[in-house]
Structures are given as structure tokens and as C-alpha cells.
Enzyme design. Structure first.
Site, PDB file in Angstrom:
ATOM      1  N   HIS A  53       0.885  -1.171   0.000  1.00  0.00           N
ATOM      2  CA  HIS A  53       0.000   0.000   0.000  1.00  0.00           C
ATOM      3  C   HIS A  53       0.915   1.211   0.000  1.00  0.00           C
ATOM      4  O   HIS A  53       1.924   1.233   0.720  1.00  0.00           O
ATOM      5  CB  HIS A  53      -0.893   0.034   1.233  1.00  0.00           C
ATOM      6  N   CYS A 126      -4.880   1.803  -4.527  1.00  0.00           N
ATOM      7  CA  CYS A 126      -4.167   2.850  -3.792  1.00  0.00           C
ATOM      8  C   CYS A 126      -2.842   3.207  -4.462  1.00  0.00           C
ATOM      9  O   CYS A 126      -2.431   4.379  -4.473  1.00  0.00           O
ATOM     10  CB  CYS A 126      -3.928   2.402  -2.347  1.00  0.00           C
TER      11      CYS A 126
END
Length: 537
Positions: A53, A126
């Protein structure tokens, strides 16, 4: 045309603008489990090192994409989710202002490119947001590394990848754990989504189309073993305020939030585990195991007992041990309609196999980590196994051996302590110690409600207390370190013996590392301060 169009800023004006550093924060959502588990699920040719992420850190804020585009203070983001960057890269400098960048973000939310409903695992996650925001929103010449952008495709290119796709889809950063982000202090919290307000409650959130529909509840990360806060299914007794030490003047708000056990409850991995354990032709056996993914299933005692027996047969045979333990960690949290505990035999066998160093459990750090996860859930469940009440007596030699083994597996000074699998093992072992600490502090406090607050420390309490303080400076993994502090908080704040626990730490001079550690991990500064505050440091 006078006044009809705004004039473009001159070249001199643009060049005279102050520049801002832009950093890329890279996180591993698997907390070190990706390499070992992806090898088992997908095969060695499809191994991935991390489940990445990313977020952009600029203007004193951290910008990321999950349930829409969101931002908050970096320290608040990391503390609320219990994750910390594995790497921070400097991408460059931007002359864009915060207002200009956030206006770009607003446009992306409005046109649906990065709205609340536009998340896509392969093409709009993301990491794609971080990449596009760096190149387009901030006008940098460098974005997210290519290897990060290629992880989803690499994962899904394997035969098992499509089956496990729902797991990854639930591992957006907003779903890894519930959050306690506050109401946009100092204007640093914000959210740009299409369907509603900031699910984190930021006071200055910028929702574009208000909705009465509340956001979906957060989903625990199955790869990280244990979420950072409590599931909503805990009973009232489990979520009651933790007993506090006599000196109530000491402020410990972070420790006060740890009011229940750490449980690993995510069931998204059930389908993949069952598929690896049970052949397709055995439909009846598979159907029973699939019920572990059903949160509203009503278990009969005979049916749940059969599940425990079946999973332990896999463990004893050495076939698919990690997958069986993954399912067993969920089974120990289930309660039959009869109310009788059915996890006594299976979890008792796990204890015996750990203590006897049976190769099925101790041959790899991954299987041992999952074994601790099973025991951690068992100890933290609404009705712990009957054997645990017997083992938790301070004079029980087997219980002390189990604590010593957990402390040893949670020791950051071993030869392999820097490997990802060993880090995962430490995290699981210390989570078990936390749940034991929580149980002991509450259990011992309920024995004699009228007793004075100077109960003698049991051998188990002393072992955990000293063990968590030892080698504190050597622990470099923030998750393991946080859980150590949580253990200390439970024991030092225990109503019945907290005063004596504080006295023991002072007498032994074991508290120096608490202060020194703050120099290494600023994110843990507040938590370390609270533990230090309890010790009057």
C-alpha cells in the site's frame, strides 16, 4: 474581455513559489506474511515479497486512496491502523500548493476516476492513485516504482490467484483495521468521496454527495494475523473498561483504549484454505468447513466438534498444516448452541505439540506463527478452553513453559530475527502474550472483589512483565513493539496487582529502555510515554 478570464501566473511567479518535498510511504499490508503464504498458495514461481500500500506524504499530510481520496496527519494515520512504512522514498519536490493539489483530488473524485465506488484491484487501487497523483497532481517526474504497480497482476496470474482475489479486494487500507482518526485536528483530516462523509469522522471532510448510508465496517487483514482493534462481536463483559491501577491521576488514553483481546477474525481466506485441504469430490466435508466463513451460522455441538477433529487430523498428519491452522483459528471462536466448549481437545493438542516441539508445528516459522494465532484466539475468545483456567494457575509448570516458549519466539535477538517469517512469528507470539496478560489482569482481579490492591504477583505475571521489558531496545518491528507495550500496559494498570508490578519493574531497574526507545520510534512516543508515566519516569 477585461476581467473575463483570470490571467495565468507569470513564469517568474511560478519559479518563486516555495517547493515542498514529496515522499512515497510504502507499507506491507501482510505484515511480513506475504512471501511465505504466497509461496504456499501460489507456488514458488508466483511469490510476492509484500502486499504493498502506498501513500503520498506532502504538506505535512498523508494522502491515500481507499474509500475515496483521504488525507490526515502521517502519525495519526499510522497509529490508528497499527501499520508503519517499510520504506519511505523521496520522489522529488513540487511547487504546487496544498490547495491546488487537493483541488486536483476533488476533480478526480467528482469525475469518478478515484471516487468511493471506483476502486479496482487491478487498475485503480491505492498504488495507482499514488502514481497518478505524483505525476499529474503534483507534476513530479517520478511516481510509484513499477514493481509495486505489477504486484496485483503477478498475484492473479497464478492458478489460485483468481480464487484469492476477494481477499486482496478487501485489503484496501481503509479496510485493514478500524481506525480512531479524530476530527481533523488542525485541519489535517479530510476525505473526498462520492457517496458520503469521511468514514473516519474528520471534521473538515469534503464529501461531494452526502448519503445517509453509513460506511461499510472495516475488515481485518487476514495476512497480519490480528487486527489492531476489537471486532464488534465482543460481548459487553469483554469490552468493559479495563481495571486501572490505584493512581488514577496518570493519563493513559492510548492504553485505556485496549479494553479487550486481540482476535484474528477475517474469514476471506476460508475458501482458498478449504480448496487446498479437501478434494473437490468430497462435497460434504468441504461444505462443513465453508461454514466457518458464515458469520451467522448456528453451530451444533456435534458439527463443530467434527470440524475441530477434521482440522487436527490434517495438523497431525503434516498435510496442509498452515491451511488447517488458518481455519482452526476461526473454529476456536465459534460457540455451539449447547454452550459447551468444544475447542479443549484441539487447542490442547496444539499446546502439547508446541511444548514437545513436534515437527508438524515447529518445522517452519509460518506454521508456528499460525499455531500461536490459534492459541491467541482461544485465550481471547468469549469462553476460553477449560484447560486454560487450569494452566493459568501460577503454580502450573506447563503454563509457565508455554509463556517461556512464547517469550522465546517473541525474542528479537534470534539469528533470523530480521527475516519476514520470523517477524511474523514474533508478532503472533506477542499477541498471545497480550491476550494472556489481559486474561490474567481481569481474572485475578475478579477473584476477590473486596481484596486490597496489593495482590501478590504470580510467576506468570512476573515472567511476562520481565520478558516484555527485556531486549526492548533490540525490537525493530513496530507491530511487535506496540504489542509489547500493550502487554506492559495491561499488567501495570491491573487493579489488583498493578501497584506491585510497577514496584517490581522499578526495583529491577528494567524501565530504562522505555525512555530510550522513544528516540528510535517517534510513532510510539505517546505509547512509550504512557508506560513511562505509569512508572513515574
Amino acid at each position: 474581455l477585461r476581467g473575463s478570464f483570470p490571467t495565468a501566473p507569470s513564469y517568474t511567479t511560478i519559479m518563486s513559489r516555495p517547493s515542498h518535498e514529496v515522499h512515497l510511504a510504502i507499507y506491507d499490508l501482510s505484515n511480513g506474511m506475504a512471501r511465505s503464504l504466497s509461496a504456499q498458495f501460489l507456488g514458488p514461481q508466483h511469490v510476492i515479497d509484500v502486499l504493498p500500500h502506498t501513500a503520498l506524504v506532502v504538506f505535512g499530510k498523508e494522502y491515500f486512496f481507499g474509500r475515496g481520496i483521504e488525507w490526515c496527519h502521517p502519525q495519526e494515520f499510522r497509529a490508528s491502523r497499527g501499520i508503519h512504512p517499510i520504506e519511505i522514498q523521496l520522489l522529488g519536490h513540487t511547487t504546487k500548493t496544498a490547495a491546488e493539489f487537493e483541488e486536483w483530488c476533488r476533480l478526480q473524485a467528482q469525475n469518478g476516476r478515484f471516487g468511493m465506488e471506483s476502486y479496482d484491484l487491478l487498475s485503480r487501487n491505492c498504488n495507482n492513485f499514488s502514481h497518478d497523483a505524483a505525476l499529474e497532481g503534483l507534476r513530479l517526474g517520478r511516481g510509484v516504482p513499477q514493481w509495486i504497480l505489477e504486484v496485483p497482476q503477478k498475484f492473479l496470474s497464478s492458478p489460485m490467484g483468481m480464487m484469492i482475489r476477494p481477499i486482496l479486494e478487501q485489503m484496501q487500507i481503509t479496510n485493514t483495521a478500524p481506525t480512531n482518526i479524530g476530527s481533523g485536528r488542525n485541519g489535517v483530516g479530510g476525505h473526498l468521496g462520492m457517496d458520503g462523509p469521511n468514514p473516519f469522522g474528520s471534521g473538515n471532510s469534503s464529501s461531494l454527495v452526502p448519503s445517509a448510508t453509513p460506511p461499510a465496517p472495516a475488515v481485518a487483514n487476514p495476512w497480519a494475523n490480528i487486527p489492531s482493534s476489537l471486532p464488534s462481536s465482543l460481548s459487553k463483559a469483554e469490552t468493559a473498561e479495563a481495571p486501572t491501577a490505584p493512581n488514577t491521576a496518570k493519563s493513559t488514553p492510548l492504553l485505556d483504549k485496549q479494553t479487550g483481546p486481540l482476535l484474528s477474525t477475517d474469514a476471506k481466506v476460508v475458501s482458498a484454505c478449504v480448496s487446498r485441504l479437501v478434494p473437490d469430490e468430497n462435497d460434504k466435508q468441504r461444505d462443513v468447513l465453508f461454514k466457518l466463513a458464515e458469520s451467522n451460522h448456528t453451530w451444533e455441538e456435534e458439527e463443530l466438534s467434527a470440524v475441530h477433529q477434521q482440522l487436527m487430523s490434517f495438523v497431525e498428519s503434516g498435510s496442509g498444516v498452515s491451511f488447517a491452522l488458518m481455519l482452526l483459528r476461526l473454529a476456536v471462536l465459534q460457540q455451539p448452541t449447547s454452550g459447551n466448549a468444544v475447542s479443549d481437545k484441539s487447542t490442547g493438542m496444539v499446546v502439547e505439540m508446541l511444548l514437545e516441539e513436534k515437527p508438524q508445528l515447529v518445522s517452519s516459522a509460518t506454521t508456528k506463527s499460525m499455531a500461536w494465532c490459534v492459541l491467541s484466539n482461544a485465550v481471547g475468545s468469549k469462553n476460553p478452553p477449560n484447560w486454560f483456567d487450569g494452566l493459568s494457575e501460577s503454580t502450573n509448570e506447563k503454563f509457565l513453559r508455554l509463556i517461556d516458549l512464547a517469550l522465546n519466539d517473541g525474542n528479537p535477538t534470534s539469528d533470523a530475527s530480521s527475516s519476514q517469517t520470523d517477524i511474523s512469528l514474533r508478532q503472533s507470539a506477542v499477541a498471545f502474550l497480550y491476550n494472556v496478560s489481559h486474561h490474567l489482569s481481569h481474572r485475578e482481579g475478579s477473584k476477590a472483589p473486596q481484596a486490597e490492591e496489593n495482590e501478590e504477583l504470580s510467576e506468570a505475571v512476573m515472567a511476562i512483565l520481565i520478558g516484555c521489558l527485556e531486549n526492548l531496545m533490540e525490537e525493530k518491528d513496530v507491530v511487535s513493539l506496540t504489542r509489547r507495550y500493550m502487554c506492559l500496559g495491561q499488567l501495570l494498570k491491573a487493579k489488583r496487582f498493578g501497584k506491585n508490578a510497577i514496584g517490581l519493574v522499578r526495583d529491577l531497574g528494567l524501565f530504562d529502555g522505555v525512555c530510550e526507545h522513544r528516540e528510535y520510534y517517534s510513532d510510539l512516543d505517546s505509547l512509550a510515554k504512557e508506560v513511562a508515566n505509569l512508572l513515574d519516569m
